[in-house]
Design a protein around this motif. Structure first.
Motif, PDB file in Angstrom:
ATOM      1  N   ILE A  35       0.848  -1.196   0.000  1.00  0.00           N
ATOM      2  CA  ILE A  35       0.000   0.000   0.000  1.00  0.00           C
ATOM      3  C   ILE A  35       0.878   1.239   0.000  1.00  0.00           C
ATOM      4  O   ILE A  35       0.685   2.146  -0.806  1.00  0.00           O
ATOM      5  CB  ILE A  35      -0.943   0.014   1.219  1.00  0.00           C
ATOM      6  CG1 ILE A  35      -1.966  -1.109   1.104  1.00  0.00           C
ATOM      7  CG2 ILE A  35      -1.646   1.372   1.331  1.00  0.00           C
ATOM      8  CD1 ILE A  35      -2.752  -1.331   2.368  1.00  0.00           C
ATOM      9  N   ARG A  36       1.860   1.274   0.884  1.00  0.00           N
ATOM     10  CA  ARG A  36       2.738   2.439   0.953  1.00  0.00           C
ATOM     11  C   ARG A  36       3.544   2.617  -0.325  1.00  0.00           C
ATOM     12  O   ARG A  36       3.847   3.734  -0.715  1.00  0.00           O
ATOM     13  CB  ARG A  36       3.657   2.340   2.162  1.00  0.00           C
ATOM     14  CG  ARG A  36       2.951   2.690   3.461  1.00  0.00           C
ATOM     15  CD  ARG A  36       3.938   2.961   4.575  1.00  0.00           C
ATOM     16  NE  ARG A  36       4.794   1.824   4.836  1.00  0.00           N
ATOM     17  CZ  ARG A  36       4.514   0.837   5.683  1.00  0.00           C
ATOM     18  NH1 ARG A  36       3.398   0.862   6.357  1.00  0.00           N
ATOM     19  NH2 ARG A  36       5.349  -0.162   5.854  1.00  0.00           N
ATOM     20  N   GLY A  37       3.884   1.527  -0.993  1.00  0.00           N
ATOM     21  CA  GLY A  37       4.657   1.618  -2.222  1.00  0.00           C
ATOM     22  C   GLY A  37       3.827   1.956  -3.440  1.00  0.00           C
ATOM     23  O   GLY A  37       4.362   2.306  -4.489  1.00  0.00           O
ATOM     24  N   THR A  38       2.523   1.864  -3.324  1.00  0.00           N
ATOM     25  CA  THR A  38       1.630   2.051  -4.461  1.00  0.00           C
ATOM     26  C   THR A  38       0.907   3.381  -4.448  1.00  0.00           C
ATOM     27  O   THR A  38       0.680   3.984  -5.485  1.00  0.00           O
ATOM     28  CB  THR A  38       0.564   0.928  -4.486  1.00  0.00           C
ATOM     29  OG1 THR A  38       1.226  -0.316  -4.527  1.00  0.00           O
ATOM     30  CG2 THR A  38      -0.349   1.043  -5.676  1.00  0.00           C
ATOM     31  N   ILE A  76       0.789  -6.458  -7.320  1.00  0.00           N
ATOM     32  CA  ILE A  76       1.286  -6.696  -8.683  1.00  0.00           C
ATOM     33  C   ILE A  76       1.156  -5.450  -9.545  1.00  0.00           C
ATOM     34  O   ILE A  76       2.095  -5.040 -10.224  1.00  0.00           O
ATOM     35  CB  ILE A  76       0.542  -7.887  -9.323  1.00  0.00           C
ATOM     36  CG1 ILE A  76       0.813  -9.147  -8.501  1.00  0.00           C
ATOM     37  CG2 ILE A  76       0.950  -8.081 -10.767  1.00  0.00           C
ATOM     38  CD1 ILE A  76      -0.163 -10.259  -8.737  1.00  0.00           C
ATOM     39  N   GLY A  77      -0.007  -4.868  -9.526  1.00  0.00           N
ATOM     40  CA  GLY A  77      -0.282  -3.677 -10.317  1.00  0.00           C
ATOM     41  C   GLY A  77      -1.771  -3.532 -10.495  1.00  0.00           C
ATOM     42  O   GLY A  77      -2.485  -4.531 -10.586  1.00  0.00           O
ATOM     43  N   PRO A  78      -2.271  -2.308 -10.562  1.00  0.00           N
ATOM     44  CA  PRO A  78      -3.710  -2.095 -10.633  1.00  0.00           C
ATOM     45  C   PRO A  78      -4.359  -2.646 -11.896  1.00  0.00           C
ATOM     46  O   PRO A  78      -5.559  -2.842 -11.933  1.00  0.00           O
ATOM     47  CB  PRO A  78      -3.863  -0.582 -10.545  1.00  0.00           C
ATOM     48  CG  PRO A  78      -2.550  -0.046 -11.006  1.00  0.00           C
ATOM     49  CD  PRO A  78      -1.525  -1.051 -10.590  1.00  0.00           C
ATOM     50  N   ASP A  79      -3.550  -2.922 -12.898  1.00  0.00           N
ATOM     51  CA  ASP A  79      -4.087  -3.457 -14.153  1.00  0.00           C
ATOM     52  C   ASP A  79      -3.580  -4.877 -14.426  1.00  0.00           C
ATOM     53  O   ASP A  79      -3.530  -5.303 -15.577  1.00  0.00           O
ATOM     54  CB  ASP A  79      -3.738  -2.531 -15.308  1.00  0.00           C
ATOM     55  CG  ASP A  79      -2.243  -2.289 -15.455  1.00  0.00           C
ATOM     56  OD1 ASP A  79      -1.476  -2.609 -14.515  1.00  0.00           O
ATOM     57  OD2 ASP A  79      -1.834  -1.776 -16.507  1.00  0.00           O
TER      58      ASP A  79
END
Length: 152
Positions: A35-38, A76-79
């Motif tokens: 969360i902190r990294g995103t 992983i990534g939002p997409d």
């Protein structure tokens, strides 16, 4: 006794708020560094709400699977779900959408997950500028912020 449409809408809104809070609690407990990294410092509930909507766009309704999907968006990534092999499992697999998600986790090649992570688009969260205006209960998660998350 009959439940009115307005009463049903209030009940559904409260169920949605409580579900969101449980997803947030899971993310804080098990995915704090992601969360902190995103997300930028500050509130991250819009990301959670956008992730839940994205999971539901695949037909995923069970809370455990929605939670898993949102966690994957952070990790992983939002997409991640647009990666071709992963998308194939989500869209073309057999069974319930929740089972297709688990099938993707178990059977999609490691290279697909690596590709999804390496090519993640941070802009894919798709959070509208007026999100707060449409939110059912911003007071419920007003204090949910990246600066309050601690690693387990």
């Amino acid at each position: 006794m009959r439940i009115s449409i307005a009463q049903r809408a209030m009940f559904e809104r409260e169920v949605d708020v409580q579900s969101t809070l449980r997803v947030i609690a899971h993310l804080c407990a098990f995915h704090a560094s992601a969360i902190r990294g995103t997300t930028p410092p500050g509130p991250f509930w819009p990301h959670v709400r956008a992730g839940m909507a994205r999971a539901r766009s695949h037909g995923i309704r069970a809370e455990w699977a929605v939670t898993s999907f949102v966690a994957m968006m952070f990790e992983i990534g939002p997409d991640f779900d647009t990666q071709p092999e992963i998308r194939a499992f989500l869209e073309e697999g057999s069974g319930l959408p929740e089972m297709r998600l688990m099938e993707a986790v178990e059977r999609a090649p490691e290279e697909s997950w690596t590709d999804a992570e390496e090519n993640a688009d941070p802009g894919a969260w798709a959070i509208p500028d007026d999100w707060a205006e449409d939110d059912p209960a911003p007071a419920a998660w007003a204090g949910v912020s990246t600066d309050r998350i601690e690693d387990p």
